[in-house]
Design a protein around this motif. Structure first.
Motif, PDB file in Angstrom:
ATOM      1  N   VAL A 108       0.870  -1.172   0.000  1.00 32.64           N
ATOM      2  CA  VAL A 108       0.000   0.000   0.000  1.00 32.64           C
ATOM      3  C   VAL A 108       0.909   1.224   0.000  1.00 32.64           C
ATOM      4  O   VAL A 108       1.785   1.348   0.862  1.00 32.64           O
ATOM      5  CB  VAL A 108      -0.944   0.033   1.214  1.00 32.64           C
ATOM      6  CG1 VAL A 108      -1.831   1.282   1.164  1.00 32.64           C
ATOM      7  CG2 VAL A 108      -1.808  -1.222   1.255  1.00 32.64           C
ATOM      8  N   TRP A 144      -5.934   4.002   4.329  1.00 40.68           N
ATOM      9  CA  TRP A 144      -4.867   2.998   4.385  1.00 40.68           C
ATOM     10  C   TRP A 144      -5.414   1.665   4.873  1.00 40.68           C
ATOM     11  O   TRP A 144      -5.065   0.601   4.340  1.00 40.68           O
ATOM     12  CB  TRP A 144      -3.746   3.479   5.307  1.00 40.68           C
ATOM     13  CG  TRP A 144      -2.952   4.619   4.766  1.00 40.68           C
ATOM     14  CD1 TRP A 144      -3.264   5.948   4.842  1.00 40.68           C
ATOM     15  CD2 TRP A 144      -1.709   4.547   4.060  1.00 40.68           C
ATOM     16  NE1 TRP A 144      -2.287   6.701   4.230  1.00 40.68           N
ATOM     17  CE2 TRP A 144      -1.330   5.878   3.750  1.00 40.68           C
ATOM     18  CE3 TRP A 144      -0.877   3.496   3.684  1.00 40.68           C
ATOM     19  CZ2 TRP A 144      -0.145   6.172   3.072  1.00 40.68           C
ATOM     20  CZ3 TRP A 144       0.300   3.779   3.003  1.00 40.68           C
ATOM     21  CH2 TRP A 144       0.652   5.097   2.701  1.00 40.68           C
ATOM     22  N   ARG A 145      -6.275   1.733   5.869  1.00 40.59           N
ATOM     23  CA  ARG A 145      -6.849   0.507   6.409  1.00 40.59           C
ATOM     24  C   ARG A 145      -7.676  -0.221   5.360  1.00 40.59           C
ATOM     25  O   ARG A 145      -7.607  -1.447   5.232  1.00 40.59           O
ATOM     26  CB  ARG A 145      -7.696   0.849   7.644  1.00 40.59           C
ATOM     27  CG  ARG A 145      -8.183  -0.353   8.423  1.00 40.59           C
ATOM     28  CD  ARG A 145      -8.920   0.063   9.689  1.00 40.59           C
ATOM     29  NE  ARG A 145      -8.017   0.586  10.716  1.00 40.59           N
ATOM     30  CZ  ARG A 145      -7.950   1.844  11.086  1.00 40.59           C
ATOM     31  NH1 ARG A 145      -8.718   2.770  10.507  1.00 40.59           N
ATOM     32  NH2 ARG A 145      -7.110   2.225  12.035  1.00 40.59           N
ATOM     33  N   ARG A 148      -5.526  -2.119   2.683  1.00 39.59           N
ATOM     34  CA  ARG A 148      -4.757  -3.298   3.105  1.00 39.59           C
ATOM     35  C   ARG A 148      -5.458  -4.583   2.680  1.00 39.59           C
ATOM     36  O   ARG A 148      -6.678  -4.690   2.689  1.00 39.59           O
ATOM     37  CB  ARG A 148      -4.578  -3.293   4.630  1.00 39.59           C
ATOM     38  CG  ARG A 148      -3.611  -4.380   5.138  1.00 39.59           C
ATOM     39  CD  ARG A 148      -3.805  -4.642   6.607  1.00 39.59           C
ATOM     40  NE  ARG A 148      -5.072  -5.282   6.894  1.00 39.59           N
ATOM     41  CZ  ARG A 148      -5.280  -6.606   6.867  1.00 39.59           C
ATOM     42  NH1 ARG A 148      -4.288  -7.428   6.550  1.00 39.59           N
ATOM     43  NH2 ARG A 148      -6.465  -7.104   7.157  1.00 39.59           N
ATOM     44  N   THR A 152      -0.808  -7.951   2.147  1.00 38.67           N
ATOM     45  CA  THR A 152      -0.023  -6.716   2.280  1.00 38.67           C
ATOM     46  C   THR A 152       1.167  -6.950   3.199  1.00 38.67           C
ATOM     47  O   THR A 152       1.024  -7.485   4.299  1.00 38.67           O
ATOM     48  CB  THR A 152      -0.887  -5.573   2.835  1.00 38.67           C
ATOM     49  OG1 THR A 152      -1.998  -5.354   1.964  1.00 38.67           O
ATOM     50  CG2 THR A 152      -0.076  -4.292   2.927  1.00 38.67           C
ATOM     51  N   PHE A 155       3.636  -0.817   4.019  1.00 35.07           N
ATOM     52  CA  PHE A 155       3.078   0.493   3.696  1.00 35.07           C
ATOM     53  C   PHE A 155       4.268   1.364   3.292  1.00 35.07           C
ATOM     54  O   PHE A 155       5.341   1.279   3.899  1.00 35.07           O
ATOM     55  CB  PHE A 155       2.398   1.125   4.904  1.00 35.07           C
ATOM     56  CG  PHE A 155       1.030   0.588   5.224  1.00 35.07           C
ATOM     57  CD1 PHE A 155       0.490  -0.504   4.570  1.00 35.07           C
ATOM     58  CD2 PHE A 155       0.262   1.193   6.221  1.00 35.07           C
ATOM     59  CE1 PHE A 155      -0.767  -0.986   4.871  1.00 35.07           C
ATOM     60  CE2 PHE A 155      -0.998   0.723   6.542  1.00 35.07           C
ATOM     61  CZ  PHE A 155      -1.517  -0.370   5.865  1.00 35.07           C
ATOM     62  N   ALA A 177      -0.636   0.288  10.260  1.00 33.18           N
ATOM     63  CA  ALA A 177       0.258  -0.783   9.829  1.00 33.18           C
ATOM     64  C   ALA A 177       0.546  -1.748  10.972  1.00 33.18           C
ATOM     65  O   ALA A 177       0.543  -2.972  10.795  1.00 33.18           O
ATOM     66  CB  ALA A 177       1.557  -0.188   9.288  1.00 33.18           C
ATOM     67  N   HIS A 180      -1.517  -4.844  12.040  1.00 33.50           N
ATOM     68  CA  HIS A 180      -1.406  -6.094  11.293  1.00 33.50           C
ATOM     69  C   HIS A 180       0.037  -6.587  11.189  1.00 33.50           C
ATOM     70  O   HIS A 180       0.328  -7.483  10.391  1.00 33.50           O
ATOM     71  CB  HIS A 180      -1.993  -5.897   9.889  1.00 33.50           C
ATOM     72  CG  HIS A 180      -3.397  -5.370   9.908  1.00 33.50           C
ATOM     73  ND1 HIS A 180      -4.494  -6.162  10.170  1.00 33.50           N
ATOM     74  CD2 HIS A 180      -3.879  -4.108   9.730  1.00 33.50           C
ATOM     75  CE1 HIS A 180      -5.600  -5.418  10.133  1.00 33.50           C
ATOM     76  NE2 HIS A 180      -5.250  -4.176   9.872  1.00 33.50           N
TER      77      HIS A 180
END
Length: 443
Positions: A108, A144-145, A148, A152, A155, A177, A180
């Motif tokens: 991402v 961003w979430r 993902r 992924t 980032f 980030a 996860h």
């Protein structure tokens, strides 16, 4: 064997290679340049130990005292655990990502990135089966979430974007980030560690084009990857099996050997030396010399940039100035939080007269240098639409804030008054490029 005994009865060709190679140990105050491909081993055991553990120096592609000194300095300045210096900023981005991702994985990335990075992701890594999703609003954690995927593995974003000056909310995005076990990789070229240290705000990896502000003089190419040293094998090992699996010979894994430094250990041992973007010790020396004055240069450059950006924003010839230091920039509140020492010295301005005005401005300037570079002691200027962003279509350029009349500036260390005077001459010339003004002049 001493040099005298080795060369006393030797022929000319032997002596021209070996004479004078015994020297006394010295302790220079300035960083010395170890400009050599390889290093002598004392004995067979020493050579074997080097190949087994990596201790000491054997070949410059895998380690060199000049490069090592620069790496330790940059890791310290960025607040990281360890750094690897490579041949260019593009090499730094490449090896940083290839230490994390493989075929079938996903990245991402902020949409506001250097076009060389975009090309790497869309052209090169895509051919390896690595996909990328771009996030338009880099300040929105939910974006961003949502981008993902289960695949992924990284980032990626720039602390200050090239060149619209979007400022990354590092703490917010790194938190997404971290939910996860994914590392946030931040290109910190524009900010430099003097203005901003992303690792202190949660980033896992930082990269730089050291050719820019770190070197400062525009004479050397280089790139650096800095790791936070906090890789958690228990939490993230399933995402990065190459770091936790046993070696090909059945030996201990990278994580077992390097612990929290597994990412940078793998990059140093496996990615960088095998792909081969080896840095020259001479370039490492030049970058190290530049770093010694980094704070002085960046502080003055940022001050001048703010002065010039404010001046440009008041000019009738200028339609828009994209500089995070101005209250009109949408990311100014974020910039105030992350950049208390200054907002950097690279920004763009869009002229009301479009491409003809931008062309006239650039070709009239005398103190500014027209070239594709930034972070130099000299002030630089470029027309992105016809150079760095020329391969994008109009929609793509609009998405990253590049219009036909957009001009990118990198402010150097010259007197700000001289730069303003140069720009004033250029803007007067640019105003004559506008059709309505040309008609008035002809009339």
């Amino acid at each position: 064997m001493s040099e005298t005994r080795r060369t006393a009865a030797a022929g000319f060709a032997t002596r021209q290679v070996h004479a004078g190679t015994d020297w006394a140990e010295a302790s220079p105050r300035a960083l010395p340049i170890f400009l050599t491909a390889g290093f002598r081993f004392d004995d067979v055991d020493a050579a074997a130990d080097h190949f087994r553990t990596g201790a000491g120096f054997g070949y410059t592609r895998t380690g060199n005292p000049t490069i090592d000194a620069l790496e330790r300095r940059l890791a310290d300045l960025e607040g990281g655990a360890e750094a690897v210096f490579v041949a260019s900023g593009q090499a730094a981005v490449s090896v940083a990502l290839l230490a994390l991702v493989g075929a079938g994985d996903h990245i991402v990335c902020a949409n506001q990135v250097y076009e060389g990075t975009r090309g790497l992701l869309l052209d090169n890594l895509a051919r390896l089966g690595i996909e990328t999703t771009f996030v338009a609003d880099v300040a929105d954690p939910d974006a961003w979430r949502a981008a993902r995927r289960p695949t992924t593995r990284a980032f990626f974003a720039e602390s200050i974007s090239n060149a619209r000056n979007d400022v990354l909310d590092i703490a917010a995005i790194s938190a997404v980030a971290d939910e996860h076990g994914i590392p946030l990789v931040v290109d910190n070229t524009f900010a430099t560690p003097y203005l901003l240290r992303p690792i202190e705000h949660g980033a896992a990896v930082v990269v730089h084009s050291a050719s820019k502000f770190l070197a400062g003089q525009g004479a050397a190419l280089g790139g650096v990857v800095v790791d936070d040293g906090r890789f958690d094998a228990g939490r993230s090992g399933s995402l990065f099996p190459h770091l936790v699996a046993a070696s090909r010979s059945g030996g201990p894994s990278v994580a077992e050997r390097h612990g929290g430094r597994a990412r940078i250990g793998y990059l140093r041992e496996t990615v960088a030396p095998r792909l081969g973007p080896s840095a020259s010790p001479l370039n490492a020396f030049l970058v190290a010399q530049g770093v010694e004055t980094l704070s002085l240069r960046v502080r003055e450059q940022s001050r001048s940039a703010l002065t010039i950006a404010r001046w440009l924003a008041e000019r009738p010839e200028v339609a828009r100035v994209d500089y995070a230091g101005l209250p009109t920039h949408p990311h100014h509140p974020i910039a105030r939080r992350y950049l208390p020492r200054g907002y950097g010295s690279v920004f763009q301005a869009t002229l009301a007269g479009g491409e003809p005005a931008a062309r006239r401005l650039i070709e009239t300037l005398e103190v500014f240098t027209h070239m594709t570079h930034l972070g130099d002691v000299r002030s630089l200027v470029l027309h992105p639409a016809s150079t760095s962003h020329a391969h994008l279509d109009e929609t793509g350029r609009e998405a990253v804030g590049v219009a036909p009349g957009t001009v990118r500036f990198s402010i150097g260390i010259e007197d700000a008054d001289d730069l303003v005077a140069d720009l004033e001459r250029g803007l007067r010339a640019a105003s004559l490029a506008r059709p309505e003004v040309a008609v008035e002049v002809l009339g």
